[in-house]
Scaffold this motif. Structure first.
Motif, PDB file in Angstrom:
ATOM      1  N   SER A  42       0.801  -1.226   0.000  1.00  0.00           N
ATOM      2  CA  SER A  42       0.000   0.000   0.000  1.00  0.00           C
ATOM      3  C   SER A  42       0.834   1.275   0.000  1.00  0.00           C
ATOM      4  N   GLY A  43       2.129   1.144   0.137  1.00  0.00           N
ATOM      5  CA  GLY A  43       2.995   2.322   0.188  1.00  0.00           C
ATOM      6  C   GLY A  43       3.282   2.786   1.599  1.00  0.00           C
ATOM      7  N   ALA A  44       3.060   1.927   2.579  1.00  0.00           N
ATOM      8  CA  ALA A  44       3.320   2.282   3.978  1.00  0.00           C
ATOM      9  C   ALA A  44       4.817   2.419   4.249  1.00  0.00           C
ATOM     10  N   ALA A  45       5.636   1.752   3.450  1.00  0.00           N
ATOM     11  CA  ALA A  45       7.091   1.828   3.599  1.00  0.00           C
ATOM     12  C   ALA A  45       7.695   2.068   2.219  1.00  0.00           C
ATOM     13  N   ARG A  46       8.718   2.925   2.190  1.00  0.00           N
ATOM     14  CA  ARG A  46       9.387   3.207   0.924  1.00  0.00           C
ATOM     15  C   ARG A  46      10.856   3.434   1.177  1.00  0.00           C
ATOM     16  N   LEU A  47      11.685   2.847   0.320  1.00  0.00           N
ATOM     17  CA  LEU A  47      13.122   3.078   0.379  1.00  0.00           C
ATOM     18  C   LEU A  47      13.421   4.467  -0.164  1.00  0.00           C
ATOM     19  N   LEU A  48      14.219   5.218   0.583  1.00  0.00           N
ATOM     20  CA  LEU A  48      14.620   6.541   0.125  1.00  0.00           C
ATOM     21  C   LEU A  48      15.824   6.423  -0.799  1.00  0.00           C
ATOM     22  N   HIS A  49      15.879   7.306  -1.765  1.00  0.00           N
ATOM     23  CA  HIS A  49      17.023   7.371  -2.660  1.00  0.00           C
ATOM     24  C   HIS A  49      18.151   8.114  -1.950  1.00  0.00           C
ATOM     25  N   PRO A  50      19.407   7.901  -2.363  1.00  0.00           N
ATOM     26  CA  PRO A  50      20.504   8.664  -1.760  1.00  0.00           C
ATOM     27  C   PRO A  50      20.235  10.169  -1.851  1.00  0.00           C
ATOM     28  N   ASN A  51      20.507  10.875  -0.769  1.00  0.00           N
ATOM     29  CA  ASN A  51      20.321  12.328  -0.637  1.00  0.00           C
ATOM     30  C   ASN A  51      18.863  12.785  -0.645  1.00  0.00           C
ATOM     31  N   GLU A  52      17.920  11.861  -0.563  1.00  0.00           N
ATOM     32  CA  GLU A  52      16.513  12.234  -0.455  1.00  0.00           C
ATOM     33  C   GLU A  52      16.191  12.482   1.018  1.00  0.00           C
ATOM     34  N   GLY A  53      15.492  13.551   1.291  1.00  0.00           N
ATOM     35  CA  GLY A  53      15.124  13.879   2.664  1.00  0.00           C
ATOM     36  C   GLY A  53      14.029  12.956   3.183  1.00  0.00           C
ATOM     37  N   VAL A  54      13.910  12.906   4.495  1.00  0.00           N
ATOM     38  CA  VAL A  54      12.871  12.107   5.142  1.00  0.00           C
ATOM     39  C   VAL A  54      11.557  12.881   5.050  1.00  0.00           C
ATOM     40  N   PRO A  55      10.525  12.323   4.414  1.00  0.00           N
ATOM     41  CA  PRO A  55       9.248  13.040   4.300  1.00  0.00           C
ATOM     42  C   PRO A  55       8.608  13.278   5.668  1.00  0.00           C
ATOM     43  N   TYR A  56       7.976  14.450   5.826  1.00  0.00           N
ATOM     44  CA  TYR A  56       7.277  14.771   7.068  1.00  0.00           C
ATOM     45  C   TYR A  56       6.249  13.700   7.379  1.00  0.00           C
ATOM     46  N   GLY A  57       6.132  13.393   8.647  1.00  0.00           N
ATOM     47  CA  GLY A  57       5.114  12.452   9.091  1.00  0.00           C
ATOM     48  C   GLY A  57       5.511  10.996   9.005  1.00  0.00           C
ATOM     49  N   SER A  58       6.632  10.704   8.389  1.00  0.00           N
ATOM     50  CA  SER A  58       7.057   9.299   8.293  1.00  0.00           C
ATOM     51  C   SER A  58       8.113   9.020   9.366  1.00  0.00           C
ATOM     52  N   ARG A  59       8.187   7.777   9.746  1.00  0.00           N
ATOM     53  CA  ARG A  59       9.165   7.344  10.756  1.00  0.00           C
ATOM     54  C   ARG A  59      10.427   6.888  10.030  1.00  0.00           C
ATOM     55  N   PRO A  60      11.574   7.521  10.295  1.00  0.00           N
ATOM     56  CA  PRO A  60      12.806   7.067   9.643  1.00  0.00           C
ATOM     57  C   PRO A  60      13.261   5.722  10.214  1.00  0.00           C
ATOM     58  N   VAL A  61      13.660   4.836   9.305  1.00  0.00           N
ATOM     59  CA  VAL A  61      14.123   3.505   9.686  1.00  0.00           C
ATOM     60  C   VAL A  61      15.424   3.225   8.947  1.00  0.00           C
ATOM     61  N   LEU A  62      16.499   3.018   9.706  1.00  0.00           N
ATOM     62  CA  LEU A  62      17.788   2.663   9.126  1.00  0.00           C
ATOM     63  C   LEU A  62      17.840   1.148   8.974  1.00  0.00           C
ATOM     64  N   LEU A  63      18.298   0.674   7.825  1.00  0.00           N
ATOM     65  CA  LEU A  63      18.436  -0.756   7.563  1.00  0.00           C
ATOM     66  C   LEU A  63      19.918  -1.084   7.442  1.00  0.00           C
TER      67      LEU A  63
END
Length: 156
Positions: A42-63
């Motif tokens: 559903s799009g609840a989780a998305r991998l960020l691209h290099p140098n992409e900022g963390v979108p507001y309202g989302s929980r950052p998760v380091l893998l």
């Protein structure tokens, strides 16, 4: 190590709960962890691209993998982490059917106070045999690990 921005971006990500940041590369383990946190796609989780900022309202998760290299990459990431962002979760993905070596365990433990929490994904041998994350999620061991991962992060 892959460079990632540690800033927040103003775009509203409807339904995005987890902004996933692979700290040292993309592979089947990272792809599977992303699908574990978004089981219905559903799009609840998305991998960020290099140098992409963390979108507001989302929980950052380091893998990260449970290697010394993975621990070093997480340490470097946390040195640059902005205090304007929420503390990230750390998802440790086991790279072998053995515990992390002491040097890696020490570094991860030392970073604990700077994290919202740490969750683990066990070594999943099936990841060596699948073509993609969707195929991996068809296996019972991966499904069980996914449920446990979501419980760890969501606190249920």
């Amino acid at each position: 190590m892959i460079a990632h921005s540690v800033t927040s971006t103003p775009q509203a990500a409807v339904g995005l709960r987890y902004a996933l940041i692979p700290v040292h590369g993309y592979g089947i383990a990272v792809a599977t962890a992303a699908r574990m946190l978004d089981p219905d796609g559903s799009g609840a989780a998305r991998l960020l691209h290099p140098n992409e900022g963390v979108p507001y309202g989302s929980r950052p998760v380091l893998l990260a993998e449970t290697t010394v290299y993975g621990a070093t990459c997480v340490e470097h990431m946390m040195r640059n982490w902005s205090t304007a962002l929420p503390r990230p979760w750390l998802v440790l993905i086991s790279d072998a059917p053995a515990p992390a070596v002491p040097a890696a365990r020490y570094r991860f433990r030392a970073l604990g106070s700077r994290l919202a929490g740490t969750a683990t994904v066990p070594y999943l041998p099936v990841l060596r045999t699948v073509e993609g994350a969707d195929e991996a999620l068809e296996h019972k061991d991966v499904k069980a690990a996914a449920q446990k991962l979501r419980r760890q992060i969501e606190g249920k």
